[in-house]
Structures are given as structure tokens and as C-alpha cells.
Scaffold this active site. Structure first.
Site, PDB file in Angstrom:
ATOM      1  N   GLU A 261       0.830  -1.263  -0.183  1.00 54.95           N
ATOM      2  CA  GLU A 261      -0.020  -0.010   0.018  1.00 54.95           C
ATOM      3  C   GLU A 261       1.039   1.350   0.154  1.00 54.95           C
ATOM      4  O   GLU A 261       1.737   1.320   0.869  1.00 54.95           O
ATOM      5  CB  GLU A 261      -0.894  -0.160   1.241  1.00 54.95           C
ATOM      6  CG  GLU A 261      -1.817  -1.126   1.095  1.00 54.95           C
ATOM      7  CD  GLU A 261      -2.861  -1.251   2.484  1.00 54.95           C
ATOM      8  OE1 GLU A 261      -2.701  -0.185   3.326  1.00 54.95           O
ATOM      9  OE2 GLU A 261      -3.449  -2.107   2.515  1.00 54.95           O
ATOM     10  N   HIS A 280      -7.878   1.057   1.192  1.00 56.97           N
ATOM     11  CA  HIS A 280      -7.798   0.979   2.889  1.00 56.97           C
ATOM     12  C   HIS A 280      -8.488   2.121   3.658  1.00 56.97           C
ATOM     13  O   HIS A 280      -7.962   2.884   4.325  1.00 56.97           O
ATOM     14  CB  HIS A 280      -6.170   0.925   3.217  1.00 56.97           C
ATOM     15  CG  HIS A 280      -6.059   0.335   4.472  1.00 56.97           C
ATOM     16  ND1 HIS A 280      -4.849  -0.257   4.917  1.00 56.97           N
ATOM     17  CD2 HIS A 280      -6.828   0.408   5.627  1.00 56.97           C
ATOM     18  CE1 HIS A 280      -5.041  -0.758   6.245  1.00 56.97           C
ATOM     19  NE2 HIS A 280      -6.172  -0.356   6.568  1.00 56.97           N
TER      20      HIS A 280
END
Length: 332
Positions: A261, A280
Site C-alpha cells: 500500500e 484501505h
């Protein structure tokens, strides 16, 4: 005039949390989430407030000679070396109960997006493909079976919503007592994957759960079943998922969390029209971010003022004598 304690903040937090800290501490907001920046700014910090991206491993924590507390916004603790912090007398706290329902809502939104083909149909309309209304790939979710892996607060909230929608819920969690709970339980994880039309994952990232959703379990799923992960990217073997999608072994997936990420632009998951992605954000809404920031800020204030902060996650790693004292304080 006495010097205010310094608080390192890895990423911006809600203004309500800032209000609690203002005037009581010297706040230092990191310009980025890299390890190098954290190491540079943590040296004289008395406390840290972390979001999900910044890693506080041994190297970073060791630089914080004055650290008393690391407050994590959210529940997941996989970006903090709790053992090393505990051995050095540093509290590591999280903020449970602040976004359980928020994550559950997101999981259910993903279930609905997949079953009703919401994103696919949106793109069809924008591209003048009106004929897609006759494709009938959409399905009802009433009467469909959902397997929930991990039945903590978020798993239970997800189950509650799914039951309201008429879904048949079966849960798997070997770490909790099943008595008195209002859903079916299975002690066999294979049954969850074999029988479910949707599998929703609500587990922490631990050595036990690392990439546990891989070829064996994915191959057990129905060809018309979907996988939903709003917990941690570490739980799913992404290459195995890509293979399962490429070979049409499952109908699709919805993912809020990833191995890396931010997601790399070359990630093969981006090519699938039957995969719903979000960055997220399952636990992040205006309301939950406010609750989370308040809880994390208050934990910092408590620790800096010599009070026991709530939701300490690493007491078991404290030196024995100090641990005993802390345990006594907690249970007063």
C-alpha cells in the site's frame, strides 16, 4: 516556562483529536510515511500517534529514547513491534470500538456492489452500453450463504447487517467461545470456503494468518462465490487470488487492503472487472475518524500525565516488575 512534551503524528488525524492535544503538547506532523522520516522525527518525541502506513519497527522505536506511548488509530497492530516497545516500557495502545460498525458497513457495501454489479453497470451506462441491462449477472443476496472468518466486534457487526438482509451466516473463529452467540458456527474452515456464496475476512495479521487464504482454500470456493477482505492485505496470497480470478475459479473479490500500500500501478488485480477495490478506507468515515482521533489523543494525554491509558496491547512484554504494577493499576 516548562517545555511541552513532543508528540509525533504519522499522518493527519481528525481535528477533534488535535483539539484535545492543543496547548498540552508540541505536535509534529510527519511530511511523509517513510521509515527514514519517522526515525528522524521520533528522536526527542515523548509519544507517537500512528495510522496504518507508517512502520514502527525496532529501528524506529529504538530512536525514540523518550517514548512513553505509541497510540495506534484503529485496531490492527501489525505496523508496530509491540514486543520491543514493551521490553522498553513503552505502552502500545489501539482504539477498539471506534470503527467496528464502520468496517462492517463497508464490507456489506462491497457485498452489494459485487452482487448487484454496481460498478460494472455504472461503467456500462457511462460508455453507452445500455444493453448490459439484459446481461443479468446480478444476483439476490437474500438466502445466500456468507461465511465470516473472525468473529470479533467487526465480524459480529458484519453478521448482524447480513442477517438483516436475509443472508444465512456461518462464522469461524477458534479463539472465542461459541455459547450464547446468535449465528451458526463451524469449527472447520474448509466448510466455510466450500459452502459459502460470500466469504468475508475479519482477522488480525499474525504469523498464523499470514497468507492463509491461498490456493488450497481458494480452490475450494464455489465458482459463483466471492471473497471480501476488509482486514489486512497480509491475509491473502495475492498471486493465488489473481490465479483463481484468471481461471474463473471464483466469481470475484472485493478488497480494501493489499500486500503493498499504496497499490502498485502494475498490480494484476487492477485488470479484473469483477474485482471491487478501495484504498484501505473501510474503517474511515467522518464519524469514525473523529472517534478514533479522540481515543488516540486521549490515550496520549493519559500516558503523558502518568495515568494508565486504555487498551494497552503489549503489557505481556513489559519487564516483570513493571508489568505487575501495571496489571494492578488496570484492574483497580
Amino acid at each position: 516556562m516548562s517545555k511541552l512534551p513532543k508528540v509525533f503524528i504519522s499522518e493527519p488525524i481528525n481535528s477533534k483529536g488535535i483539539e484535545i492535544l492543543e496547548g498540552k503538547v508540541d505536535m509534529v506532523l510527519a511530511p511523509d510515511t517513510t521509515k527514514e522520516t519517522a526515525m528522524a522525527l521520533i528522536a526527542d518525541a515523548d509519544a507517537a500517534i500512528l495510522r496504518a502506513t507508517t512502520i514502527f519497527d525496532k529501528d524506529v522505536i529504538a530512536k525514540g529514547a523518550n517514548l512513553k506511548i505509541i497510540a495506534r488509530t484503529g485496531v490492527g497492530m501489525d505496523n508496530v513491534d509491540m514486543k520491543f516497545a514493551g521490553e522498553h516500557g513503552i505502552y502500545v495502545c489501539n482504539t477498539p470500538g471506534t470503527n467496528d460498525t464502520t468496517v462492517a458497513e463497508h464490507a456489506v457495501a462491497m457485498i452489494l456492489a459485487l452482487s448487484k454489479q454496481v460498478i460494472f453497470m455504472d461503467k456500462a451506462v457511462r460508455k453507452q452500453r445500455w444493453h448490459e441491462r439484459f446481461s443479468l449477472n446480478q444476483i439476490d443476496i437474500k438466502g445466500k450463504k456468507i461465511g465470516i472468518i473472525g468473529y470479533g466486534k467487526t465480524g459480529r457487526a458484519t453478521a448482524k447487517f447480513c442477517k438483516c438482509l436475509g443472508m444465512i451466516v456461518t462464522a469461524y473463529d477458534p479463539f472465542i467461545a461459541h455459547e450464547g452467540l446468535d449465528v451458526n458456527f463451524s469449527d472447520d474452515l474448509e466448510t466455510i470456503f466450500k459452502d459459502s456464496d460470500f466469504v468475508s475476512v475479519h482477522c488480525p495479521a499474525t504469523p498464523l494468518t499470514h497468507k492463509f487464504i491461498s490456493d488450497p482454500y481458494l480452490n475450494m470456493m464455489k465458482p459463483k462465490a466471492y471473497l471480501i477482505n476488509t482486514s489486512r492485505g497480509d491475509l491473502v496470497d495475492e498471486q493465488a487470488l489473481v490465479d483463481a480470478l484468471s481461471e474463473n475459479k471464483i466469481a470475484g473479490a472485493a478488497l480494501d487492503v493489499f500486500k503493498e500500500e499504496p497499490m502498485n500501478a502494475g498490480n494484476p488485480l487492477l485488470k479484473f472487472s469483477n474485482v471491487v477495490l478501495s484504498p484501505h478506507v473501510a474503517g474511515s468515515t467522518k464519524e469514525s475518524n473523529e472517534r478514533i482521533a479522540i481515543a488516540a489523543a486521549q490515550a496520549v494525554i493519559d500516558a503523558l500525565n502518568g495515568r494508565q491509558p486504555p487498551n494497552i496491547c503489549n503489557l505481556q512484554y513489559f519487564p516483570a516488575t513493571e508489568n505487575m504494577l501495571n496489571e494492578k493499576n488496570i484492574h483497580r
